[in-house]
Design a protein around this motif. Structure first.
Motif, PDB file in Angstrom:
ATOM      1  N   TYR A   1      38.762 -36.850   3.308  1.00  0.00           N
ATOM      2  CA  TYR A   1      39.389 -36.338   2.087  1.00  0.00           C
ATOM      3  C   TYR A   1      38.371 -35.776   1.099  1.00  0.00           C
ATOM      4  O   TYR A   1      38.686 -34.845   0.355  1.00  0.00           O
ATOM      5  CB  TYR A   1      40.152 -37.456   1.381  1.00  0.00           C
ATOM      6  CG  TYR A   1      41.225 -38.123   2.206  1.00  0.00           C
ATOM      7  CD1 TYR A   1      42.522 -37.610   2.248  1.00  0.00           C
ATOM      8  CD2 TYR A   1      40.950 -39.285   2.920  1.00  0.00           C
ATOM      9  CE1 TYR A   1      43.508 -38.239   2.986  1.00  0.00           C
ATOM     10  CE2 TYR A   1      41.922 -39.925   3.659  1.00  0.00           C
ATOM     11  CZ  TYR A   1      43.209 -39.395   3.700  1.00  0.00           C
ATOM     12  OH  TYR A   1      44.187 -40.014   4.435  1.00  0.00           O
TER      13      TYR A   1
ATOM     14  N   ALA B   1      36.354 -30.025   4.269  1.00  0.00           N
ATOM     15  CA  ALA B   1      37.337 -29.105   3.690  1.00  0.00           C
ATOM     16  C   ALA B   1      37.117 -27.682   4.204  1.00  0.00           C
ATOM     17  O   ALA B   1      38.075 -26.950   4.491  1.00  0.00           O
ATOM     18  CB  ALA B   1      37.263 -29.142   2.170  1.00  0.00           C
TER      19      ALA B   1
ATOM     20  N   ASN C   1      43.511 -34.505  -3.000  1.00  0.00           N
ATOM     21  CA  ASN C   1      43.314 -33.787  -1.747  1.00  0.00           C
ATOM     22  C   ASN C   1      44.677 -33.425  -1.152  1.00  0.00           C
ATOM     23  O   ASN C   1      45.626 -34.199  -1.257  1.00  0.00           O
ATOM     24  CB  ASN C   1      42.521 -34.667  -0.772  1.00  0.00           C
ATOM     25  CG  ASN C   1      42.216 -33.955   0.532  1.00  0.00           C
ATOM     26  OD1 ASN C   1      42.951 -34.067   1.500  1.00  0.00           O
ATOM     27  ND2 ASN C   1      41.112 -33.218   0.565  1.00  0.00           N
TER      28      ASN C   1
ATOM     29  N   PRO D   1      45.006 -26.032  -0.121  1.00  0.00           N
ATOM     30  CA  PRO D   1      43.866 -26.742  -0.701  1.00  0.00           C
ATOM     31  C   PRO D   1      43.005 -25.836  -1.571  1.00  0.00           C
ATOM     32  O   PRO D   1      42.854 -24.653  -1.287  1.00  0.00           O
ATOM     33  CB  PRO D   1      43.080 -27.219   0.522  1.00  0.00           C
ATOM     34  CG  PRO D   1      43.688 -26.589   1.708  1.00  0.00           C
ATOM     35  CD  PRO D   1      44.933 -25.893   1.320  1.00  0.00           C
TER      36      PRO D   1
ATOM     37  N   PRO E   1      38.122 -30.134  -1.975  1.00  0.00           N
ATOM     38  CA  PRO E   1      38.527 -31.490  -1.594  1.00  0.00           C
ATOM     39  C   PRO E   1      39.450 -32.169  -2.601  1.00  0.00           C
ATOM     40  O   PRO E   1      40.365 -32.902  -2.206  1.00  0.00           O
ATOM     41  CB  PRO E   1      37.194 -32.239  -1.497  1.00  0.00           C
ATOM     42  CG  PRO E   1      36.165 -31.193  -1.264  1.00  0.00           C
ATOM     43  CD  PRO E   1      36.657 -29.998  -2.017  1.00  0.00           C
TER      44      PRO E   1
ATOM     45  N   TYR F   1      43.491 -40.395  -4.894  1.00  0.00           N
ATOM     46  CA  TYR F   1      42.248 -39.634  -4.753  1.00  0.00           C
ATOM     47  C   TYR F   1      41.117 -40.250  -5.577  1.00  0.00           C
ATOM     48  O   TYR F   1      39.967 -40.300  -5.119  1.00  0.00           O
ATOM     49  CB  TYR F   1      42.438 -38.163  -5.123  1.00  0.00           C
ATOM     50  CG  TYR F   1      41.222 -37.356  -4.738  1.00  0.00           C
ATOM     51  CD1 TYR F   1      40.955 -37.095  -3.396  1.00  0.00           C
ATOM     52  CD2 TYR F   1      40.310 -36.919  -5.690  1.00  0.00           C
ATOM     53  CE1 TYR F   1      39.817 -36.402  -3.017  1.00  0.00           C
ATOM     54  CE2 TYR F   1      39.178 -36.216  -5.321  1.00  0.00           C
ATOM     55  CZ  TYR F   1      38.931 -35.968  -3.979  1.00  0.00           C
ATOM     56  OH  TYR F   1      37.801 -35.289  -3.603  1.00  0.00           O
TER      57      TYR F   1
END
Length: 374
Positions: free
Chosen positions: A30, A36, A196, A292, A295, A342
């Motif tokens: 994550y 990522a 994330n 996304p 991250p 997160y």
């Protein structure tokens, strides 16, 4: 990142365990910027992603924009009424072209006014006649694959990806009795959350958190003992909840005679990999489509609507207002949950824990992610 990267090694060790011994995914999966980037190249640049509902673009010239793995993209309805995907970058000095949503008769670059037709061909370019290498007929915006799958706009940068109708045939077998393509979207919003993207996806995939995280809203509409979380499909996972009568819109409309028994009250939660999350009931749907942004941040497309028979109900506006108010409250609860997760992932003393039997979809999701890595 290579196959020897610690995050990838940790993930592969994690998914090698049988489900009966499954643990939450490693923290590095994550929080690692390198992981990522790997997801961007091998998942988001390679898979079908959702740009929303086809009814969001009803007329020729209607368009929306999105970004896929850093690539600016236009999705529009062309003059023939077909959905079309195009690069959102001018072929001259590489300025991006359109922003947000709207309607255009042509695509005009705001930098030097190079102008493109809705099929991507170059219509005109001022003051280019003296350049002997310039040939207008040979210039067009690169095409990007777009398909309408059961009312959803699906987009991919991958020219070799199998069509959604093929990879998602299991969805049809599972929930084909609910005609998603006839449901109508009535709201569409976009926002960013500080978490994330996988944390948010996993939050959707399990209803284990409902009684606690959503105690003030929907927590009382379901019974953990009545939840079923089977093994997932190759391209998606799912579970379902048998709802009580506390929210009429989640049930089949009284005029609906096609649905029988539990079909009239089952809520399906479909997580279509990588990032389309659909809640589907006989009366309404809502969805999240995730992009996304590094991250620790995720862009969320949030939309929803109602089935045709509920839309036709004279009380539809009141039912819709009730549903939207509820979903907004649920979203705020989820935002708090996933942002706290997160923050915990970034803590030094945190460690992944064992998964409940109600988190089978999360385990399948982790295995799918690992399968896409090089």
């Amino acid at each position: 990142m290579t196959a020897h990267d610690p995050a990838l090694q940790e993930l592969r060790a994690n998914v090698a365990l049988p489900f009966e011994r499954a643990q939450a995914m490693p923290k590095s999966v994550y929080t690692s910027p390198a992981f990522a980037e790997l997801e961007s190249r091998h998942i988001f640049a390679a898979e079908w992603l959702c740009a929303g509902r086809a009814e969001a673009l009803p007329n020729p010239g209607d368009y929306l924009t999105m970004e896929i793995a850093g690539e600016p993209v236009i999705i529009l309805r062309d003059r023939d009424g077909s959905l079309r995907g195009l690069s959102n970058v001018c072929r001259h000095r590489m300025s991006t072209l359109l922003q947000g949503r709207g309607n255009v008769r042509s695509i005009v670059c705001s930098y030097h006014a190079w102008t493109y037709n809705l099929d991507g061909s170059l219509r005109g370019a001022p003051a280019m006649a003296r350049n002997e290498s310039f040939c207008r007929d040979q210039i067009r915006l690169p095409a990007i694959r777009v398909e309408n799958w059961r009312g959803w706009i699906m987009v991919t940068l991958n020219p070799d990806a199998p069509p959604p109708a093929e990879t998602l045939a299991g969805v049809d077998r599972l929930v084909g009795y609910l005609p998603m393509e006839t449901y109508s979207e009535v709201f569409r919003e976009e926002f960013d959350w500080d978490t994330n993207w996988k944390v948010l996806a996993e939050n959707f995939m399990e209803s284990y958190h409902l009684p606690v995280c959503h105690e003030a809203t929907i927590g009382g509409t379901c019974d953990l003992n009545l939840m079923t979380c089977p093994e997932g499909d190759a391209a998606f996972n799912h579970h379902w909840i048998v709802k009580n009568d506390s929210l009429p819109l989640s049930l089949a409309h009284p005029s609906n005679t096609a649905l029988q028994g539990d079909e009239r009250r089952i809520t399906w939660l479909l997580a279509i990999y990588p990032s389309l999350l659909i809640t589907l009931t006989p009366g309404y749907f809502w969805y999240l489509s995730l992009t996304p942004k590094g991250p620790g941040r995720v862009h969320v497309l949030f939309g929803g609507g109602m089935s045709a028979d509920w839309i036709a109900d004279p009380e539809a506006p009141a039912h819709l207002a009730q549903l939207k108010t509820l979903l907004d409250e649920v979203n705020l609860e989820d935002k708090g949950c996933v942002e706290r997760v997160y923050r915990g992932l970034c803590a030094g003393l945190s460690v992944p824990g064992a998964l409940s039997h109600l988190e089978r979809p999360n385990y399948d999701f982790a295995r799918w992610i690992a399968s896409r890595m090089p």
